[in-house]
Design a protein around this motif. Structure first.
Motif, short mmCIF file in Angstrom:
data_model
loop_
_atom_site.label_atom_id
_atom_site.label_comp_id
_atom_site.label_asym_id
_atom_site.label_seq_id
_atom_site.Cartn_x
_atom_site.Cartn_y
_atom_site.Cartn_z
N GLN A 24 1.03 0.34 11.21
CA GLN A 24 0.35 1.58 11.58
C GLN A 24 1.28 2.80 11.67
OE1 GLN A 24 -0.93 2.02 15.83
NE2 GLN A 24 -0.54 -0.20 15.89
N ASN A 25 2.57 2.58 11.84
CA ASN A 25 3.49 3.72 11.90
C ASN A 25 3.94 4.19 10.53
OD1 ASN A 25 3.43 3.89 14.72
ND2 ASN A 25 4.98 2.26 14.91
N SER A 26 3.48 3.51 9.49
CA SER A 26 3.79 3.92 8.11
C SER A 26 2.49 4.31 7.41
CB SER A 26 4.47 2.77 7.35
OG SER A 26 4.62 3.13 5.98
N GLN A 27 2.25 5.60 7.36
CA GLN A 27 1.01 6.10 6.75
C GLN A 27 0.90 5.67 5.30
OE1 GLN A 27 0.09 10.25 7.51
NE2 GLN A 27 -0.80 10.49 5.47
N ASP A 28 2.04 5.68 4.59
CA ASP A 28 2.04 5.34 3.17
C ASP A 28 1.58 3.90 2.95
OD1 ASP A 28 2.73 5.92 0.35
OD2 ASP A 28 4.26 4.38 0.70
N LEU A 29 2.11 2.97 3.78
CA LEU A 29 1.75 1.56 3.64
C LEU A 29 0.26 1.33 3.95
CD1 LEU A 29 4.71 -0.48 5.17
CD2 LEU A 29 3.90 -0.52 2.81
N VAL A 30 -0.20 1.96 5.02
CA VAL A 30 -1.60 1.79 5.42
C VAL A 30 -2.54 2.29 4.34
CG1 VAL A 30 -3.39 2.55 7.05
CG2 VAL A 30 -1.16 1.79 7.90
N LEU A 31 -2.23 3.45 3.78
CA LEU A 31 -3.10 4.03 2.75
C LEU A 31 -3.12 3.17 1.49
CD1 LEU A 31 -2.41 7.86 3.05
CD2 LEU A 31 -4.44 6.59 3.77
N LYS A 32 -1.95 2.64 1.11
CA LYS A 32 -1.90 1.77 -0.07
C LYS A 32 -2.76 0.53 0.14
CE LYS A 32 2.62 3.05 -1.99
NZ LYS A 32 4.01 2.59 -2.21
N PHE A 33 -2.62 -0.08 1.33
CA PHE A 33 -3.40 -1.28 1.60
C PHE A 33 -4.90 -0.94 1.69
CE2 PHE A 33 -5.35 -4.31 4.58
CZ PHE A 33 -5.14 -5.47 3.85
N PHE A 34 -5.22 0.16 2.35
CA PHE A 34 -6.62 0.58 2.50
C PHE A 34 -7.28 0.80 1.14
CE2 PHE A 34 -9.48 4.34 2.79
CZ PHE A 34 -10.53 3.74 3.48
N ASN A 35 -6.59 1.51 0.25
CA ASN A 35 -7.16 1.79 -1.07
C ASN A 35 -7.34 0.53 -1.90
OD1 ASN A 35 -7.34 4.57 -0.66
ND2 ASN A 35 -5.21 4.90 -1.27
N TRP A 36 -6.47 -0.48 -1.67
CA TRP A 36 -6.60 -1.73 -2.41
C TRP A 36 -7.71 -2.62 -1.82
CZ3 TRP A 36 -5.23 -6.77 -0.52
CH2 TRP A 36 -5.39 -7.79 -1.49
N ALA A 37 -7.79 -2.66 -0.50
CA ALA A 37 -8.64 -3.66 0.14
C ALA A 37 -10.05 -3.19 0.48
CB ALA A 37 -7.96 -4.13 1.43
N ARG A 38 -10.31 -1.87 0.48
CA ARG A 38 -11.54 -1.35 1.08
C ARG A 38 -12.82 -1.91 0.45
NH1 ARG A 38 -11.81 5.04 0.14
NH2 ARG A 38 -13.81 4.70 1.20
N GLU A 39 -12.78 -2.33 -0.82
CA GLU A 39 -13.99 -2.86 -1.46
C GLU A 39 -14.01 -4.38 -1.55
OE1 GLU A 39 -16.66 -1.25 -2.15
OE2 GLU A 39 -15.78 0.64 -1.51
N LEU A 40 -12.99 -5.03 -0.98
CA LEU A 40 -12.91 -6.49 -1.03
C LEU A 40 -13.66 -7.10 0.15
CD1 LEU A 40 -9.17 -6.81 -2.10
CD2 LEU A 40 -11.21 -7.01 -3.55
N PRO A 41 -14.33 -8.25 -0.05
CA PRO A 41 -15.21 -8.82 0.99
C PRO A 41 -14.52 -9.06 2.32
CG PRO A 41 -15.56 -9.91 -1.11
CD PRO A 41 -14.37 -9.02 -1.29
N PHE A 42 -13.27 -9.57 2.33
CA PHE A 42 -12.60 -9.89 3.59
C PHE A 42 -12.37 -8.63 4.44
CE2 PHE A 42 -9.01 -8.99 0.74
CZ PHE A 42 -8.24 -8.13 1.51
N PHE A 43 -12.43 -7.49 3.80
CA PHE A 43 -12.20 -6.21 4.50
C PHE A 43 -13.51 -5.44 4.68
CE2 PHE A 43 -11.13 -1.80 4.95
CZ PHE A 43 -9.91 -1.76 5.61
N ARG A 44 -14.24 -5.29 3.59
CA ARG A 44 -15.42 -4.44 3.55
C ARG A 44 -16.49 -4.86 4.55
NH1 ARG A 44 -18.05 -5.54 -1.79
NH2 ARG A 44 -18.79 -7.32 -0.57
N ASP A 45 -16.66 -6.18 4.72
CA ASP A 45 -17.77 -6.68 5.54
C ASP A 45 -17.35 -6.99 6.97
OD1 ASP A 45 -19.33 -6.52 3.24
OD2 ASP A 45 -18.82 -8.57 2.63
N GLN A 46 -16.13 -6.63 7.32
CA GLN A 46 -15.62 -6.94 8.66
C GLN A 46 -15.45 -5.65 9.44
OE1 GLN A 46 -15.35 -10.03 9.84
NE2 GLN A 46 -16.09 -10.77 7.83
N LEU A 47 -16.25 -5.51 10.50
CA LEU A 47 -16.27 -4.25 11.26
C LEU A 47 -14.91 -3.94 11.89
CD1 LEU A 47 -18.11 -1.96 12.05
CD2 LEU A 47 -18.85 -3.27 14.04
#
Length: 767
Positions: A73-96
């Motif tokens: 969480q203290n690395s904005q670059d890492l979080v954004l990269k992971f978010f852009n990759w994972a946001r449409e994947l089931p393990f991420f998208r369907d988990q509140l």
């Protein structure tokens, strides 16, 4: 649709629940995450190879994803990269939980647009969360782990509001407050704006409810809050309530900004209170607020709408002095305003200025110009502008085609009109009722009324129902041909089809009856019209006045004139012409002429109407029809009477308009009174009036007869100075060449053509 009771419950119901015992948040990871996998993914992301992650997708769980977000969480670059990759994947998208962690972090990074967009996705992905309880609980449970702030709740409320999930947004505010979080004015503003967007009286009441709830909760409204409320109330025609908020914000120490003033100015303009709008604009300057382009555009648009186009010059000049540059909206508004006034030359000059300033006129502007050219009978130039639309990469719309089709029909070029309609259809546009009405009018103007009836059948076959204009046009066509039986038959047909006659229908039938000298029937139809609750128009009155004058019943004609004026309909040139001809007919005898022109007061005659009556009637109406009356006198060679009207205007402090000056000068030229015409010409220039092309031509003819070549040269220089359009430069050169060679008739022909093309001011309106 907003339901007041539902939303009020959303505002208050949660406050009625007993406060639950606060428990520590549940553990974020009920089952341990795969820390090895997480570290491996972080390493890959740091090296910029997110594409290498695809093979790891099956190994990921939502616990691992949540752990990675918290770990990084203290690395904005890492979080954004992971978010852009994972946001449409089931393990991420369907988990509140994953979604809420990202909303927290994106908000903390101040990536508000991305955070709001994602929050909206989450709201739509979990429709079962009707009150927002699930999202709130998850945000609360992950709040401390993300080192978050209450701004996250503002953002989620804004996301719900943007989706018009207003009950859910209000519920989120209530739950947040209940659990010790304090949403800011941003939350309330978002909800109020969403409610106001519904534009109904109910929505305005709900917006006020939210505002009062906001005040009760101790949240201070800001300028945005008031702006939204004022805009909503004014748009809903509740201006008094809007102005009450305007006063309230100032009393509460919240200073209005430019947007506030623009909103109230626009509201004043829309209800025709231009003086109030102008007063408020001056108040802006006093408060140190500089009106912006929107302010000026609102004022200019309102003036154009009210036909006060001359007054826009002041605002345009002030705008430029303030360093503001007119935009497409400014120019389009002015072009449309001048076209409606009939000042096509100024509209063209503005169009040329617009192009010089690098602005692109839209299809609406071009259509307006084409419409004006068609009305002026200049189809050649109208077609040029139609071609320009396509040259500039624009596409004519249905209204553009219909406007030009109407232009062809007005001139009787029916074959060309039908060809253009075929092109219109080939471009994917379906001819509307307006298009067919233009064609019907064209056939009727050409005397081919039966062809117009065939077109009615063709329309019906295509699923278009003829309207009042369709039938009235055909009735007028039959009346023009003096075929009254067919005209009344069409009237019966339209009534059977559920379409009731309007003022134009009755006027056409009355005109037809008057044309056949069936005045009693015309008067009875006039009464039927009144009984039907229809107000006669200027054409109806003029037709009956003319009929009574033809029967030498001037007194009855004058009675109708007085009634016409009392109903707010001011005579035009046609009305005055028929009255002048009627009075002329009344005074054919020598004794009558003596009574008319010498006005012997020692032998009064109470049943004789003189021109003095028309002049006095014009004075009583505030000189509303002065230009038309002066033109009527000039057309009939009654220059003394025309001068009397002009002088009466001056003595009554009614400044004669540019049109009045032009008419009177042309009248004196036609009468051969060069000294008087010269005086008026000089007076016009001193008063800043422009001499129209017809006046210039008439004046030059008289100067030429008097052998005043030098004066002709001066008039030409003054005239050509008014040509502000580059397209007219070639014509200006031709004028100069022919003048130097002494070809005055050629000069006059060129000036006439320049006026038709809009290169010179040319008054084309019917007075």
């Amino acid at each position: 649709m907003l339901h007041r009771k539902t939303l009020v419950r959303a505002l208050h119901n949660l406050n009625l629940r007993p406060r639950p015992v606060e428990l520590p948040p549940p553990p974020l990871f009920p089952s341990p995450p795969d820390t090895v996998l997480v570290h491996r993914v972080i390493s890959i992301l740091r090296n910029g190879g997110s594409s290498q992650l695809d093979s790891l997708t099956p190994q990921f769980s939502h616990e691992s994803a949540s752990y990675l977000l918290l770990r990084s969480q203290n690395s904005q670059d890492l979080v954004l990269k992971f978010f852009n990759w994972a946001r449409e994947l089931p393990f991420f998208r369907d988990q509140l939980q994953c979604c809420c962690l990202c909303i927290h972090l994106l908000t903390r990074y101040k990536l508000y647009k991305t955070a709001q967009s994602f929050a909206e996705e989450v709201a739509l992905r979990f429709p079962e969360d009707e009150n927002g309880d699930l999202v709130f609980s998850c945000l609360r449970d992950t709040y401390q782990s993300c080192n978050s702030s209450s701004a996250v709740f503002d953002l989620v409320v804004k996301a719900y509001s943007n989706l018009r999930l207003i009950d859910r947004a209000l519920s989120m505010i209530s739950i947040a407050i209940y659990h010790g979080f304090m949403p800011s004015a941003l939350s309330y503003n978002a909800v109020i704006e969403a409610i106001v967007r519904n534009s109904s009286s109910t929505s305005c009441e709900l917006a006020r409810d939210v505002y009062h709830d906001m005040m009760e909760k101790g949240v201070t409204p800001n300028v945005f809050t008031y702006n939204v409320l004022i805009r909503g109330l004014c748009a809903n025609k509740e201006m008094d309530k809007g102005l009450a908020f305007f006063d309230e914000m100032e009393k509460g120490g919240c200073l209005p900004n430019v947007v506030t003033y623009n909103t109230v100015i626009d509201a004043y303009c829309k209800v025709g209170k231009m003086e109030k709008a102008d007063e408020l604009m001056r108040k802006m300057w006093e408060r140190g607020l500089k009106p912006n382009l929107i302010t000026y555009n609102v004022m200019i648009n309102a003036l154009c709408r009210e036909g006060r186009i001359k007054e826009t010059d002041e605002f345009l000049a002030e705008m430029k002095e303030s360093g503001l540059v007119p935009d497409e909206i400014t120019y389009n508004t002015l072009v449309n305003g001048y076209c409606k006034e009939g000042n096509f030359h100024q509209a063209l000059a503005l169009h040329a200025e617009m192009l010089r300033n690098g602005l692109s006129p839209g299809v609406v502007t071009y259509t307006t110009l084409i419409n004006s050219l068609c009305k002026a009978g200049n189809l050649h130039r109208a077609i040029d502008f139609f071609d320009q639309i396509q040259v500039r990469g624009l596409k004519p719309n249905e209204r553009t085609y219909t406007t030009l089709i109407d232009g062809f029909c007005q001139q009787g070029f029916m074959d060309e009109a039908y060809k253009l309609m075929e092109e219109m259809i080939s471009r994917g546009f379906s001819p509307s009722i307006v298009t067919y009405n233009a064609l019907i009018n064209g056939h009727c103007r050409s005397g081919r009324v039966d062809d117009a009836l065939v077109l009615i059948q063709r329309m019906t076959g295509k699923g278009l129902c003829p309207d009042i204009i369709s039938y009235s046009t055909i009735i007028k066509g039959f009346c023009k041909n003096l075929d009254l039986d067919k005209a009344f038959q069409v009237k019966e047909d339209m009534c059977r089809n559920g379409i009731l006659p309007d003022a134009i229908t009755y006027s056409s039938l009355i005109e037809g009856l008057c044309g056949l000298r069936r005045l009693d029937e015309a008067v009875e139809l006039f009464r039927e019209m009144s009984r039907s609750g229809l107000l006669p128009d200027k054409c109806t009155y003029t037709t009956l006045i003319n009929a009574h004058c033809a029967e030498n019943d001037i007194q009855r004609a004058i009675t109708l004139l007085n009634k016409m004026i009392s109903e707010g309909l001011f005579p035009d040139i046609l009305t005055y012409n028929v009255l002048i001809h009627g009075i002329n007919k009344q005074f054919r005898s020598k004794e009558a002429n003596r009574l008319l022109f010498k006005l012997m007061h020692d032998q009064p005659s109470h049943d004789i109407v003189t021109y003095d009556f028309l002049i006095q009637s014009c004075r009583t109406s505030g000189f509303q029809g002065a230009a038309a009356l002066i033109k009527g006198f000039c057309m009939n060679g009654l220059m003394n009477e025309a001068d009397q009207v002009f002088q009466a205007m001056v003595e009554s402090n009614h400044k004669p308009s540019e049109i009045v000056y032009n008419i009177l000068m042309q009248g004196h030229c036609k009468d051969g009174n060069l000294p008087k015409a010269s005086d008026l010409y000089r007076e016009m220039l001193e008063n800043g009036c422009i001499v129209h092309a017809a006046g210039v031509i008439a004046f030059i003819k008289e100067l030429h007869k008097a052998g005043m070549a030098e004066e002709i040269g001066q008039v030409l220089r003054e005239t050509l100075r008014n040509c502000k359009i580059i397209d007219g430069d070639a014509a200006k050169i031709l004028v100069d060449v022919n003048y130097k060679e002494g070809n005055i008739q050629a000069v006059l022909n060129i000036i006439s053509d320049m006026a038709k093309d809009g290169f010179l001011p040319h008054e084309s309106r019917l007075l």
